[in-house]
Design an enzyme around this catalytic site. Structure first.
Site, PDB file in Angstrom:
ATOM      1  N   LYS A 174       0.846  -1.199   0.000  1.00  0.00           N
ATOM      2  CA  LYS A 174       0.000   0.000   0.000  1.00  0.00           C
ATOM      3  C   LYS A 174       0.886   1.256   0.000  1.00  0.00           C
ATOM      4  O   LYS A 174       2.114   1.154   0.064  1.00  0.00           O
ATOM      5  CB  LYS A 174      -0.961  -0.029   1.203  1.00  0.00           C
ATOM      6  CG  LYS A 174      -1.864  -1.267   1.224  1.00  0.00           C
ATOM      7  CD  LYS A 174      -2.867  -1.296   0.067  1.00  0.00           C
ATOM      8  CE  LYS A 174      -3.392  -2.685  -0.241  1.00  0.00           C
ATOM      9  NZ  LYS A 174      -4.451  -3.190   0.603  1.00  0.00           N
TER      10      LYS A 174
HETATM   11  C1  PLP Z   1      -5.515  -4.192   0.955  1.00  0.00           C
HETATM   12  C2  PLP Z   1      -6.984  -4.022   0.887  1.00  0.00           C
HETATM   13  C3  PLP Z   1      -7.837  -4.401   1.940  1.00  0.00           C
HETATM   14  C4  PLP Z   1      -7.379  -5.178   3.141  1.00  0.00           C
HETATM   15  O1  PLP Z   1      -6.297  -4.654   3.831  1.00  0.00           O
HETATM   16  P1  PLP Z   1      -5.281  -5.654   4.586  1.00  0.00           P
HETATM   17  O2  PLP Z   1      -4.419  -4.721   5.355  1.00  0.00           O
HETATM   18  O3  PLP Z   1      -4.534  -6.393   3.522  1.00  0.00           O
HETATM   19  O4  PLP Z   1      -6.072  -6.554   5.451  1.00  0.00           O
HETATM   20  C5  PLP Z   1      -9.184  -4.116   1.821  1.00  0.00           C
HETATM   21  N1  PLP Z   1      -9.682  -3.490   0.746  1.00  0.00           N
HETATM   22  C6  PLP Z   1      -8.908  -3.133  -0.296  1.00  0.00           C
HETATM   23  C7  PLP Z   1      -9.534  -2.434  -1.464  1.00  0.00           C
HETATM   24  C8  PLP Z   1      -7.534  -3.392  -0.261  1.00  0.00           C
HETATM   25  O5  PLP Z   1      -6.785  -3.041  -1.311  1.00  0.00           O
END
Ligand code: PLP
Length: 370
Positions: free
Chosen positions: A185
């Site tokens: 991210k």
């Molecule tokens: C990464 C992501 C999540 C979940 O986040 P995690 O930290 O991996 O549990 C939820 N929604 C979207 C759109 C994502 O890209």
């Protein structure tokens, strides 16, 4: 000729992260403690206009606990896009509620307001739109529908740290918002998530659910989880927070270069940025028409050393895990997007020569197919 592979994503971890982690390790307090509390305050100030903010061990936990704290459960319906990571619908399903999949609008790949309106029933409790790829969802339209029908809005801001709509930061628009801190991210804590809440009461409920339902040790008020963030992870996140704005600017500059190089290639559509939106380019996602997407992906990788990603190849309503909620559902724009999208590298570690190679590669693949 061998060229160095350009990866589709690349987490940046430097000396500051190591220094902060080392400080926490030396302190002897490594579970959830003061570092997490400081990270929550800093994150809230940085991204969410100081909203009450709770750190958890993943974005998915944040979404799940946020929904539970907001009172979502069995018998409720929550409207979600199908064109997203499965965590969005999973978090709804894990509360016992039903995820109701609706189609997207083709420009930003986010929830289509008309489709949302058409999916509302007496059981609808809320809408969980996704700021997909780092572009805000159709904020004015979705918030107006929510207000008109008395629904909550739960923002999936997993990919959108720093994005905004007409000056309003994502993460401040709904009942709560979830940010992910997974390594790919826009910033990371290793694993982790942040829940920014509209009220102190909601934040208190998320805190309770995070820690076995306890505010006071061994005086458990509700049945909860262990979804705590550790101080070690918070230390990584605090270091990243000092750098994320610079990374975002670099992503935006990289996107400008890619736009300039790719916009005029026939058959390719570069990302749309709506007037009023700040896009933080978690992904730089183009559309490739005429069934050529998979060929582009392969040739870019094998002949040009350019990595790319398809987010997401299978719509959620077609996944074995989630299709039971929506047998025989047809979502044409979702299906078309799943077949056409390709995310090119846009991350802040790209050198100018990498950007040139990406543009030259896409141009060459397009010419070869013409
Ligand atoms: C990464 C992501 C999540 C979940 O986040 P995690 O930290 O991996 O549990 C939820 N929604 C979207 C759109 C994502 O890209």
């Amino acid at each position: 000729m061998t060229v160095e592979f350009i990866p589709p994503a690349k987490p940046i971890v430097g000396d500051l992260e190591r220094e902060y982690v080392d400080r926490v390790l030396r302190s002897g307090m490594i579970a959830q403690g003061p570092e997490v509390a400081t990270f929550e305050r800093e994150f809230a100030t940085h991204f969410a206009a100081g909203r009450p903010t709770v750190a958890v061990n993943s974005g998915t936990s944040g979404q799940h606990l946020g929904l539970l704290a907001a009172g979502v459960g069995a018998g409720d319906e929550v409207i979600v896009p199908s064109f997203t990571f499965a965590a969005t619908a999973n978090s709804v399903a894990l509360t016992g509620a039903t995820p109701v999949f609706v189609d997207i609008e083709p420009d930003t790949f986010t929830l289509d307001p008309d489709a949302v309106r058409a999916a509302i029933t007496p059981s609808t409790k809320g809408i969980m739109p996704v700021h997909l790829y780092g572009h805000p969802f159709m904020v004015d339209e979705i918030l107006a529908i929510a207000e008109e029908h008395g629904l909550d809005v739960y923002e999936d801001a997993a990919q959108a740290h720093g994005a905004s709509w007409n000056g309003r930061p994502v993460g401040t628009l709904g009942t709560f918002a979830m940010f992910s801190l997974y390594p790919t991210k826009n910033m990371t804590s290793g694993e982790g998530g942040m829940v920014t809440c509209s009220t102190d009461e909601l934040a208190r409920n998320v805190r309770l659910l995070r820690n076995q339902g306890m505010e006071t040790q061994y005086a458990n008020e509700v049945i909860g989880f262990n979804a705590r963030m550790t101080d070690v992870h918070a230390a990584i996140g605090r270091a990243q927070l000092t750098k994320v704005d610079g990374w975002t600017s670099q992503r935006q500059r990289n996107a400008e270069v890619l736009d300039a190089g790719l916009a005029s290639i026939p058959g390719i559509t570069v990302p749309v940025v709506r007037e009023g939106a700040v896009h933080v380019y978690h992904q730089y996602t183009i559309r490739i028409s005429d069934g050529e997407r998979d060929r582009f992906r392969d040739v870019l990788k094998n002949e040009h050393g350019v990595g790319s990603g398809v987010y997401y190849p299978i719509p959620n309503h077609r996944l074995p895990s989630l299709s039971g909620f929506a047998p025989n559902l047809e979502l044409p724009e979702t299906e078309r997007a799943a077949a056409e999208v390709l995310s090119l590298p846009v991350h802040p570690s790209l050198a100018p020569s990498d950007l040139e190679r990406i543009i030259a590669g896409v141009t060459a693949v397009a010419r070869a197919g013409a």
